[in-house]
Design a protein around this motif. Structure first.
Motif, mmCIF file in Angstrom:
data_model
loop_
_atom_site.group_PDB
_atom_site.id
_atom_site.type_symbol
_atom_site.label_atom_id
_atom_site.label_comp_id
_atom_site.label_asym_id
_atom_site.label_seq_id
_atom_site.Cartn_x
_atom_site.Cartn_y
_atom_site.Cartn_z
ATOM 1 N N ARG A 50 -7.458 -26.152 27.884
ATOM 2 C CA ARG A 50 -8.845 -25.757 27.596
ATOM 3 C C ARG A 50 -9.246 -24.499 28.361
ATOM 4 N N LYS A 51 -8.868 -24.434 29.628
ATOM 5 C CA LYS A 51 -9.243 -23.281 30.441
ATOM 6 C C LYS A 51 -8.573 -22.009 29.935
ATOM 7 N N SER A 52 -7.264 -22.090 29.669
ATOM 8 C CA SER A 52 -6.529 -20.918 29.189
ATOM 9 C C SER A 52 -7.060 -20.455 27.845
ATOM 10 N N GLU A 53 -7.349 -21.413 26.978
ATOM 11 C CA GLU A 53 -7.856 -21.063 25.652
ATOM 12 C C GLU A 53 -9.219 -20.387 25.758
ATOM 13 N N ALA A 54 -10.061 -20.877 26.639
ATOM 14 C CA ALA A 54 -11.373 -20.256 26.840
ATOM 15 C C ALA A 54 -11.216 -18.827 27.343
ATOM 16 N N GLU A 55 -10.244 -18.593 28.225
ATOM 17 C CA GLU A 55 -10.005 -17.237 28.738
ATOM 18 C C GLU A 55 -9.539 -16.298 27.630
ATOM 19 N N ILE A 56 -8.662 -16.795 26.763
ATOM 20 C CA ILE A 56 -8.177 -15.969 25.654
ATOM 21 C C ILE A 56 -9.325 -15.580 24.738
ATOM 22 N N VAL A 57 -10.109 -16.571 24.327
ATOM 23 C CA VAL A 57 -11.213 -16.317 23.397
ATOM 24 C C VAL A 57 -12.238 -15.381 24.033
ATOM 25 N N ARG A 58 -12.537 -15.606 25.310
ATOM 26 C CA ARG A 58 -13.518 -14.762 25.999
ATOM 27 C C ARG A 58 -13.007 -13.327 26.122
ATOM 28 N N PHE A 59 -11.738 -13.169 26.458
ATOM 29 C CA PHE A 59 -11.134 -11.843 26.610
ATOM 30 C C PHE A 59 -11.197 -11.066 25.297
ATOM 31 N N THR A 85 -13.124 -11.665 22.703
ATOM 32 C CA THR A 85 -14.505 -11.480 22.261
ATOM 33 C C THR A 85 -15.151 -10.297 22.970
ATOM 34 N N GLU A 86 -14.871 -10.164 24.253
ATOM 35 C CA GLU A 86 -15.415 -9.022 24.998
ATOM 36 C C GLU A 86 -14.876 -7.709 24.436
ATOM 37 N N GLU A 87 -13.590 -7.697 24.061
ATOM 38 C CA GLU A 87 -13.014 -6.509 23.420
ATOM 39 C C GLU A 87 -13.731 -6.198 22.115
ATOM 40 N N LEU A 88 -13.984 -7.236 21.329
ATOM 41 C CA LEU A 88 -14.669 -7.068 20.045
ATOM 42 C C LEU A 88 -16.055 -6.473 20.239
ATOM 43 N N LEU A 89 -16.802 -7.003 21.192
ATOM 44 C CA LEU A 89 -18.159 -6.517 21.431
ATOM 45 C C LEU A 89 -18.149 -5.055 21.869
ATOM 46 N N ARG A 90 -17.170 -4.692 22.714
ATOM 47 C CA ARG A 90 -17.086 -3.298 23.143
ATOM 48 C C ARG A 90 -16.731 -2.380 21.969
ATOM 49 N N PRO A 150 -22.216 -20.061 26.830
ATOM 50 C CA PRO A 150 -21.090 -20.942 27.177
ATOM 51 C C PRO A 150 -21.103 -22.250 26.398
ATOM 52 N N THR A 151 -22.298 -22.760 26.088
ATOM 53 C CA THR A 151 -22.372 -24.021 25.340
ATOM 54 C C THR A 151 -21.761 -23.876 23.949
ATOM 55 N N LEU A 152 -21.956 -22.710 23.312
ATOM 56 C CA LEU A 152 -21.398 -22.507 21.981
ATOM 57 C C LEU A 152 -19.892 -22.277 22.043
ATOM 58 N N SER A 186 -5.354 -20.146 18.609
ATOM 59 C CA SER A 186 -6.378 -19.414 19.366
ATOM 60 C C SER A 186 -6.829 -18.186 18.593
ATOM 61 N N ALA A 187 -5.904 -17.540 17.876
ATOM 62 C CA ALA A 187 -6.262 -16.365 17.086
ATOM 63 C C ALA A 187 -7.288 -16.718 16.019
ATOM 64 N N GLU A 188 -7.164 -17.915 15.448
ATOM 65 C CA GLU A 188 -8.135 -18.303 14.423
ATOM 66 C C GLU A 188 -9.476 -18.676 15.045
ATOM 67 N N GLN A 189 -9.454 -19.186 16.247
ATOM 68 C CA GLN A 189 -10.727 -19.394 16.948
ATOM 69 C C GLN A 189 -11.443 -18.067 17.154
ATOM 70 N N ILE A 190 -10.669 -17.072 17.560
ATOM 71 C CA ILE A 190 -11.252 -15.747 17.779
ATOM 72 C C ILE A 190 -11.816 -15.206 16.469
ATOM 73 N N GLY A 191 -11.091 -15.436 15.355
ATOM 74 C CA GLY A 191 -11.577 -14.987 14.051
ATOM 75 C C GLY A 191 -12.884 -15.650 13.666
ATOM 76 N N VAL A 192 -12.999 -16.953 13.940
ATOM 77 C CA VAL A 192 -14.248 -17.673 13.648
ATOM 78 C C VAL A 192 -15.395 -17.095 14.467
ATOM 79 N N LEU A 193 -15.147 -16.881 15.759
ATOM 80 C CA LEU A 193 -16.192 -16.355 16.632
ATOM 81 C C LEU A 193 -16.562 -14.925 16.250
#
Length: 370
Positions: free
Chosen positions: A231-240, A242-247, A257-259, A290-297
């Protein structure tokens, strides 16, 4: 770099690679730009014990031993095959390795049913051949041949998608380390320079499409990339990511964080359901990586930015999840509907928070698609 839709790793992290190279005093195989220890550090990030004057961010999230085995393989005379489920970061790891070792990650052949031997060896500039005949000047080297001539790393994506003829041609390259050009009378052999290697990727779900021969398997060291379930590693991947996407999109939008927890828990639930399923019809077609989680987000963030109130909501997240994962109709919709009623509805009553809105958004999305 700002005018590139997606900069390769050697451009994106050029300043960081330059700095690492300037402080790197470790032994380097062949013509490598960084030592094996620095390659690992570039990919996995620095730690306080490394004693560096600056922090190096982690770029790939996975087992340290997998990266070390990959690096050691590239320092040998064998090819490297990264194999695993779709979305496990195989291509991204291959790109980072290439960027760190030789500062060139774009010498890539994409394996498909239409990939031919020319794509991994050479072809000809027809107009030059007509005008001046066949020569080295009229030859168009493949990315693999270019890697051989420059002592760099060539990449082969989706190796099992290519036909047996193409795979057989790769056996010769990996074994002999040269390509013969019989059309030329002189200078008819292209030899690989020290540092040349091949990183190939293959999806474990493609088994049976074009199975690798025993001869080709012997030319590769296999590194299996598992699906990230921690869970922790997956959260780090998605967060990393997502931050790239926003930039990249220059979007100022917070991901509560709740979402993020709702997204991670939803994928964990669906993976557990898939593992317990008795047949493929009872599983989502998605690999739930994890890649598909990132796609959903990513879908939810862009929708919120362009069509919402510039605020990510549980309803939008649920809509994106259903839209991204419902690839077969009606099978996938039925599986998602069962998940919402059997898991999300009781949880929304028990825990509250963002789950009731997530449930409502999911139901609405399924109704729209049904």
């Amino acid at each position: 770099m700002s005018d590139l839709l997606r900069a390769p790793a050697e451009i994106k992290y050029a300043e960081e690679l330059d700095w690492l190279e300037s402080v790197d005093d470790g032994p380097k195989p062949f013509s490598w730009r960084l030592s094996p220890k620095m390659v690992r550090l570039f990919i996995l990030g620095s730690e306080r014990s490394d004693g560096l004057d600056r922090e190096i961010a982690q770029k790939w999230f996975g087992d340290r031993s997998l990266v070390e085995r990959a690096v050691v393989t590239l320092a040998s005379d064998r090819g490297l095959l990264l194999i695993g489920d779709p979305g496990t970061g195989k291509s991204w790891l291959a790109e980072l390795l290439s960027a760190a070792v030789c500062r060139s990650s774009t010498l890539v052949v994409q394996g498909t049913a239409g990939t031919t031997e020319d794509h991994i060896k050479y072809s000809w500039n027809v107009s030059m051949v007509i005008a001046k005949g066949q020569s080295r000047e009229s030859m168009i080297p493949s990315p693999i041949m270019t890697a051989m001539e420059t002592g760099a790393i060539g990449r082969f994506e989706e190796l099992t998608r290519s036909t047996s003829d193409v795979q057989d041609a790769l056996i010769s390259i990996l074994s002999e380390k040269y390509i013969s050009v019989p059309e030329l009378d002189s200078d008819s052999i292209v030899f690989a320079k020290p540092g040349f290697s091949v990183i190939a990727t293959a999806n474990s779900r493609d088994r049976g499409v074009n199975d690798l021969s025993s001869a080709l398997k012997r030319r590769f060291n296999f590194v299996r990339i598992p699906v990230v379930t921690n869970r922790k590693s997956e959260a780090e991947i998605v967060r990393f990511r997502t931050e790239e996407l926003l930039r990249r999109h220059q979007i100022e939008l917070d991901v509560p964080p709740t979402l993020l927890d709702v997204l991670l828990q939803s994928f964990a639930d669906l993976r557990a359901s898939a593992a317990a399923a008795g047949s493929d019809d009872e599983k989502l077609e998605s690999a739930l990586s994890s890649a598909e989680q990132i796609g959903v987000l990513e879908d939810a963030i862009l929708h919120s930015n362009f069509f919402g109130e510039r605020e990510l909501t549980a309803r939008t997240l649920a809509s994106s999840l259903v839209g991204s994962l419902a690839r077969r109709e009606p099978e996938d919709l039925a599986i998602l509907n069962k998940y919402l009623h059997g898991v999300v509805e009781p949880r929304s009553k028990d825990k509250g928070g963002a789950w009731p809105e997530f449930l409502e958004g999911g139901r609405d999305a399924i109704a729209t698609l049904s």
